[in-house]
Scaffold this motif. Sequence first.
Motif, PDB file in Angstrom:
ATOM      1  N   VAL A  76     -15.422  47.042  21.579  1.00 38.12           N
ATOM      2  CA  VAL A  76     -15.649  47.838  22.776  1.00 38.12           C
ATOM      3  C   VAL A  76     -17.125  47.967  22.840  1.00 38.12           C
ATOM      4  O   VAL A  76     -17.591  48.049  24.145  1.00 38.12           O
ATOM      5  N   ALA A  77     -17.896  47.861  22.026  1.00 34.25           N
ATOM      6  CA  ALA A  77     -19.222  47.782  22.169  1.00 34.25           C
ATOM      7  C   ALA A  77     -19.822  46.495  22.874  1.00 34.25           C
ATOM      8  O   ALA A  77     -20.630  46.414  23.583  1.00 34.25           O
ATOM      9  N   ALA A  78     -19.056  45.383  22.526  1.00 32.34           N
ATOM     10  CA  ALA A  78     -19.272  44.101  23.213  1.00 32.34           C
ATOM     11  C   ALA A  78     -19.228  44.127  24.690  1.00 32.34           C
ATOM     12  O   ALA A  78     -19.743  43.916  25.333  1.00 32.34           O
ATOM     13  N   LEU A 104     -28.303  39.732  22.922  1.00 28.67           N
ATOM     14  CA  LEU A 104     -28.424  39.759  21.491  1.00 28.67           C
ATOM     15  C   LEU A 104     -27.474  40.471  20.854  1.00 28.67           C
ATOM     16  O   LEU A 104     -26.571  40.353  19.912  1.00 28.67           O
ATOM     17  N   ARG A 105     -27.179  41.738  21.353  1.00 27.30           N
ATOM     18  CA  ARG A 105     -26.402  42.914  20.819  1.00 27.30           C
ATOM     19  C   ARG A 105     -24.920  42.547  20.953  1.00 27.30           C
ATOM     20  O   ARG A 105     -24.157  42.789  20.137  1.00 27.30           O
ATOM     21  N   ILE A 106     -24.561  41.818  22.150  1.00 25.00           N
ATOM     22  CA  ILE A 106     -23.231  41.431  22.487  1.00 25.00           C
ATOM     23  C   ILE A 106     -22.863  40.118  21.364  1.00 25.00           C
ATOM     24  O   ILE A 106     -21.913  40.312  20.729  1.00 25.00           O
ATOM     25  N   GLY A 107     -23.614  39.533  21.198  1.00 27.66           N
ATOM     26  CA  GLY A 107     -23.660  38.376  20.466  1.00 27.66           C
ATOM     27  C   GLY A 107     -23.299  39.092  18.783  1.00 27.66           C
ATOM     28  O   GLY A 107     -22.236  38.505  18.186  1.00 27.66           O
ATOM     29  N   ARG A 108     -24.029  40.076  18.445  1.00 26.76           N
ATOM     30  CA  ARG A 108     -23.925  40.410  17.116  1.00 26.76           C
ATOM     31  C   ARG A 108     -22.629  41.270  17.052  1.00 26.76           C
ATOM     32  O   ARG A 108     -21.715  41.263  15.852  1.00 26.76           O
ATOM     33  N   ALA A 109     -22.418  41.843  17.819  1.00 21.70           N
ATOM     34  CA  ALA A 109     -20.939  42.959  18.038  1.00 21.70           C
ATOM     35  C   ALA A 109     -19.660  41.740  18.021  1.00 21.70           C
ATOM     36  O   ALA A 109     -18.932  42.007  17.203  1.00 21.70           O
ATOM     37  N   LEU A 110     -20.025  40.679  18.494  1.00 15.56           N
ATOM     38  CA  LEU A 110     -18.829  39.393  18.491  1.00 15.56           C
ATOM     39  C   LEU A 110     -18.671  38.924  17.057  1.00 15.56           C
ATOM     40  O   LEU A 110     -17.667  38.398  16.717  1.00 15.56           O
ATOM     41  N   VAL A 111     -19.769  38.775  16.577  1.00 16.51           N
ATOM     42  CA  VAL A 111     -19.698  38.372  15.194  1.00 16.51           C
ATOM     43  C   VAL A 111     -19.000  39.363  14.202  1.00 16.51           C
ATOM     44  O   VAL A 111     -18.050  39.002  13.533  1.00 16.51           O
ATOM     45  N   ALA A 152     -19.730  33.398  18.963  1.00 17.45           N
ATOM     46  CA  ALA A 152     -20.464  34.680  18.674  1.00 17.45           C
ATOM     47  C   ALA A 152     -21.754  34.374  18.115  1.00 17.45           C
ATOM     48  O   ALA A 152     -22.959  35.022  18.611  1.00 17.45           O
ATOM     49  N   GLY A 153     -22.029  33.493  17.345  1.00 12.28           N
ATOM     50  CA  GLY A 153     -23.313  32.912  16.591  1.00 12.28           C
ATOM     51  C   GLY A 153     -24.126  32.350  17.752  1.00 12.28           C
ATOM     52  O   GLY A 153     -25.383  32.553  17.988  1.00 12.28           O
ATOM     53  N   LEU A 154     -23.455  31.439  18.594  1.00  7.08           N
ATOM     54  CA  LEU A 154     -24.099  31.078  19.921  1.00  7.08           C
ATOM     55  C   LEU A 154     -24.669  32.231  20.722  1.00  7.08           C
ATOM     56  O   LEU A 154     -25.848  31.919  21.146  1.00  7.08           O
ATOM     57  N   LEU A 155     -24.019  32.890  21.081  1.00  8.06           N
ATOM     58  CA  LEU A 155     -24.398  33.930  22.075  1.00  8.06           C
ATOM     59  C   LEU A 155     -25.438  34.969  21.374  1.00  8.06           C
ATOM     60  O   LEU A 155     -26.684  35.231  21.847  1.00  8.06           O
ATOM     61  N   THR A 156     -25.531  35.070  20.112  1.00  8.03           N
ATOM     62  CA  THR A 156     -26.660  35.690  19.108  1.00  8.03           C
ATOM     63  C   THR A 156     -28.002  34.724  19.421  1.00  8.03           C
ATOM     64  O   THR A 156     -29.038  35.174  19.940  1.00  8.03           O
ATOM     65  N   VAL A 157     -27.855  33.292  19.373  1.00  5.62           N
ATOM     66  CA  VAL A 157     -29.132  32.451  19.480  1.00  5.62           C
ATOM     67  C   VAL A 157     -29.411  32.489  20.924  1.00  5.62           C
ATOM     68  O   VAL A 157     -30.645  32.602  21.032  1.00  5.62           O
ATOM     69  N   ILE A 158     -28.538  32.434  21.834  1.00  9.53           N
ATOM     70  CA  ILE A 158     -29.012  32.584  23.191  1.00  9.53           C
ATOM     71  C   ILE A 158     -29.910  33.844  23.544  1.00  9.53           C
ATOM     72  O   ILE A 158     -30.926  33.687  24.237  1.00  9.53           O
ATOM     73  N   GLY A 159     -29.364  34.994  23.274  1.00  7.65           N
ATOM     74  CA  GLY A 159     -30.185  36.425  23.308  1.00  7.65           C
ATOM     75  C   GLY A 159     -31.542  36.016  22.660  1.00  7.65           C
ATOM     76  O   GLY A 159     -32.370  36.460  23.214  1.00  7.65           O
ATOM     77  N   TRP A 160     -31.899  35.503  21.413  1.00  9.10           N
ATOM     78  CA  TRP A 160     -33.030  35.408  20.961  1.00  9.10           C
ATOM     79  C   TRP A 160     -33.641  34.389  21.711  1.00  9.10           C
ATOM     80  O   TRP A 160     -34.949  34.741  21.978  1.00  9.10           O
TER      81      TRP A 160
END
Length: 176
Positions: A76-78, A104-111, A152-160
Amino acid sequence: MEEIARLRKLSGILYGVALALSAILPVVVLIYAGKGVTDPSSLLAQAPLVPAGTPVSQVQAGLVGALGILSVLPMVAALRGMARLFGRYAEGTVLEAGNAETILRIGRALVLVALFTILVPTAQTLILSWAAPDKVLAIGLDGGTLGFLMAAGLLTVIGWAMREAARVKAENEGFV
């Protein structure tokens, strides 16, 4: 200019989908959790490794339901983050620091979603097997979960990376 119009249109559609899913998903999980508490033995169908006929108490059913509800929170957060991001894209706001933080928050939530996909069914099966002659501890990991974890990790890196790009953009605008 055509690309921006396409981005805005698709983002507007995805905004509505993400917002709707973020509202519907918790309701569906609550309905299933409620069904499990009112008919605890129905939960055995979701845990094929637990022997049929194993008694399931309402306390066990409540714990299984609580874990199900807890596990939906990162999704839900993602989804809410996605709705926020798609809303900003639909407005035409693309390369901004706030968007990078949201990605970045979406990526972390998906992790967390990927980790919960592994841990929650394991814990639920263990809870349901409490009264079984043999306790069941089964950890499931498949290619889909690993792929989801990598995405999810990819999305986190894209956020960074987006955060850094937005910082450089803002810095460059300061020179002009």
